[in-house]
Design an enzyme around this catalytic site. Structure first.
Site, PDB file in Angstrom:
ATOM      1  N   ASP A 117     -38.931 -45.126  31.156  1.00 38.27           N
ATOM      2  CA  ASP A 117     -38.678 -46.539  30.937  1.00 38.27           C
ATOM      3  C   ASP A 117     -39.946 -47.142  30.332  1.00 38.27           C
ATOM      4  O   ASP A 117     -41.024 -47.057  30.930  1.00 38.27           O
ATOM      5  CB  ASP A 117     -38.352 -47.199  32.284  1.00 38.27           C
ATOM      6  CG  ASP A 117     -38.001 -48.670  32.171  1.00 38.27           C
ATOM      7  OD1 ASP A 117     -38.281 -49.283  31.116  1.00 38.27           O
ATOM      8  OD2 ASP A 117     -37.454 -49.225  33.149  1.00 38.27           O
ATOM      9  N   VAL A 118     -39.848 -47.766  29.158  1.00 43.62           N
ATOM     10  CA  VAL A 118     -41.048 -48.283  28.498  1.00 43.62           C
ATOM     11  C   VAL A 118     -41.651 -49.473  29.229  1.00 43.62           C
ATOM     12  O   VAL A 118     -42.746 -49.916  28.873  1.00 43.62           O
ATOM     13  CB  VAL A 118     -40.764 -48.671  27.031  1.00 43.62           C
ATOM     14  CG1 VAL A 118     -40.364 -47.459  26.221  1.00 43.62           C
ATOM     15  CG2 VAL A 118     -39.728 -49.783  26.935  1.00 43.62           C
ATOM     16  N   SER A 130     -38.059 -57.243  13.848  1.00 41.85           N
ATOM     17  CA  SER A 130     -36.702 -57.601  13.432  1.00 41.85           C
ATOM     18  C   SER A 130     -36.731 -58.766  12.451  1.00 41.85           C
ATOM     19  O   SER A 130     -37.719 -59.521  12.375  1.00 41.85           O
ATOM     20  CB  SER A 130     -35.871 -58.000  14.653  1.00 41.85           C
ATOM     21  OG  SER A 130     -34.623 -58.538  14.292  1.00 41.85           O
ATOM     22  N   TYR A 180     -34.726 -62.735  22.201  1.00 43.46           N
ATOM     23  CA  TYR A 180     -34.908 -61.661  21.226  1.00 43.46           C
ATOM     24  C   TYR A 180     -35.841 -62.117  20.107  1.00 43.46           C
ATOM     25  O   TYR A 180     -36.758 -61.386  19.702  1.00 43.46           O
ATOM     26  CB  TYR A 180     -33.548 -61.263  20.663  1.00 43.46           C
ATOM     27  CG  TYR A 180     -33.548 -60.004  19.828  1.00 43.46           C
ATOM     28  CD1 TYR A 180     -33.612 -58.745  20.431  1.00 43.46           C
ATOM     29  CD2 TYR A 180     -33.471 -60.070  18.445  1.00 43.46           C
ATOM     30  CE1 TYR A 180     -33.599 -57.594  19.666  1.00 43.46           C
ATOM     31  CE2 TYR A 180     -33.455 -58.925  17.672  1.00 43.46           C
ATOM     32  CZ  TYR A 180     -33.526 -57.672  18.288  1.00 43.46           C
ATOM     33  OH  TYR A 180     -33.520 -56.533  17.522  1.00 43.46           O
ATOM     34  N   LYS A 238     -39.482 -60.415  19.349  1.00 44.85           N
ATOM     35  CA  LYS A 238     -39.736 -59.753  18.075  1.00 44.85           C
ATOM     36  C   LYS A 238     -40.828 -60.456  17.274  1.00 44.85           C
ATOM     37  O   LYS A 238     -41.603 -59.809  16.562  1.00 44.85           O
ATOM     38  CB  LYS A 238     -38.444 -59.662  17.265  1.00 44.85           C
ATOM     39  CG  LYS A 238     -37.388 -58.745  17.893  1.00 44.85           C
ATOM     40  CD  LYS A 238     -37.913 -57.325  18.078  1.00 44.85           C
ATOM     41  CE  LYS A 238     -36.818 -56.375  18.544  1.00 44.85           C
ATOM     42  NZ  LYS A 238     -37.297 -54.972  18.687  1.00 44.85           N
TER      43      LYS A 238
END
Length: 297
Positions: free
Chosen positions: A65-66, A143, A156, A160
Site C-alpha cells: 500500500d503506497v 493529471s 482529485y 494532482k
C-alpha cells in the site's frame, strides 16, 4: 554511446506502483518488451501477479500500500534484493472518488489525497536513495485535473495539482545528484477508473458532458506511447496528448470558464448526488474503480 544509454530502458530496473491494471500494467508490459526489468508494486496482489506472469521472468510483483511506510520499505527492499537496484520509478498508483464537497463521504474524499499525493511522496522518498545511486529518473503521474479543476473532483484535482508542485520542487533539489524528475498529465484515458466514473449515475453525466477535447476519452495506447517516450528521454513533463501542455499556458483563465459552464448543470447534479447518497449510502456513492474499492476497503 552515452546518449544511447540515457535513452534506453534496456536492462534498467523500473519500479511501477499501481501496476495491477490500466496505465501501470500496460506501461510495465511495454517497458518489459523494450528490455526493462519491471517491479510491480501495489495493493491488488492477484491482478498484479497476473500482469507479472504475462510479462515473464523480467517482471516480479510485490504487494504494498503506497500509503504505508512499512509496506513500501519492505517492497523496495525486496526489489533491490531481487534486481540489484532501481533506475526508474513511476509513481502511478492513484484512485478517484466522485462527489460534491458538501455531501461526499469524508473517508473516501481524504483517501484520494492520501493515495494520490502522499503516496507519491512516500514512494519517491523510500526509493530515492537507490535512484540517486544510479543517477536515475522519477516520474509521477499527475493529471489533466491538475490544470482543469472541475466540480465533483475537488480532492482529485487538489491531489494532482499537488503532485505537479511537489515534482517541480523536487526536480530542483536533486538535479545536482544526477537524478531527473518528471510529471505526466494524462487526460481522460480509457481505463477502469474512467469507465467506472462514466458509469456513475450522477457524475458520469457531468463528465461525459464536458465540451470538446477536455471531455474526449483516449485509448490506453495513446497514454502508453507518450509515457514510454517520456521515460526514454527522461522528460520533465509528459502531456497526454500534447494539447494538454497548451492548457498550461492559459490555466489562469480556466477556473472562471469552468464556473460559467457549471452554472446550468451543477444545481441539478447537486440534488441528484444527495438523492444518490440517500439511496446507496455515502461510501458506495463516492467510490469508483477497482483500485478505489481496494484502497477504501
Amino acid at each position: 554511446m552515452a546518449f544511447l544509454t540515457r535513452n534506453t530502458v534496456r536492462n534498467k530496473v523500473v519500479l511501477i506502483t499501481g501496476a495491477a491494471r490500466g496505465i501501470g500494467a500496460a506501461l510495465a508490459e511495454r517497458l518489459a518488451a523494450d528490455g526493462a526489468k519491471v517491479a510491480l508494486v501495489g495493493l491488488e496482489a492477484t491482478e498484479q501477479q497476473e500482469v507479472a506472469d504475462r510479462i515473464g521472468p523480467a517482471a516480479r510483483a510485490w504487494e504494498a500500500d503506497v500509503t504505508s511506510w512499512e509496506a513500501l520499505e519492505q517492497a523496495v527492499s525486496g526489489v533491490v534484493e531481487h534486481f540489484g537496484g532501481i533506475d526508474i520509478v513511476v509513481a502511478n498508483a492513484g484512485i478517484a472518488t466522485t462527489g460534491f464537497v458538501r455531501s461526499v463521504d469524508p473517508v473516501a474524499f481524504e483517501k484520494v489525497i492520501e493515495v494520490d499525493l502522499l503516496g507519491v511522496w512516500r514512494t519517491f522518498r523510500v526509493t530515492l536513495p537507490h535512484v540517486i545511486q544510479r543517477k536515475g529518473y522519477l516520474l509521477a503521474i499527475s493529471s489533466l485535473a491538475a490544470i482543469t479543476h472541475v466540480p465533483g473532483m475537488a480532492n482529485y484535482a487538489a491531489a494532482k495539482a499537488g503532485v505537479e508542485a511537489f515534482c517541480n520542487s523536487l526536480r530542483a533539489e536533486v538535479a545536482h545528484l544526477g537524478v531527473k524528475v518528471g510529471v505526466a498529465h494524462p487526460t481522460w484515458i480509457r481505463t477502469d477508473l474512467v469507465d467506472s466514473a462514466d458509469a456513475h449515475p450522477v457524475f458520469g453525466r457531468l463528465r461525459m458532458g464536458m465540451p470538446g477535447l477536455i471531455g474526449r476519452t483516449y485509448p490506453l495506447s495513446v497514454a502508453i506511447d507518450c509515457l514510454e517516450a517520456g521515460i526514454r528521454r527522461r522528460a520533465r513533463t509528459v502531456h497526454v496528448p500534447r494539447w494538454v501542455g497548451g492548457l498550461k499556458l492559459i490555466r489562469a483563465f480556466l477556473p472562471p470558464i469552468i464556473e460559467l459552464g457549471a452554472r446550468s448543470r451543477v444545481p441539478a447534479a447537486d440534488r441528484a448526488a444527495v438523492a444518490d447518497i440517500a439511496a446507496r449510502g455515502a461510501r458506495e456513492a463516492a467510490v469508483t474503480g477497482h483500485g478505489g474499492r481496494a484502497a477504501t476497503r
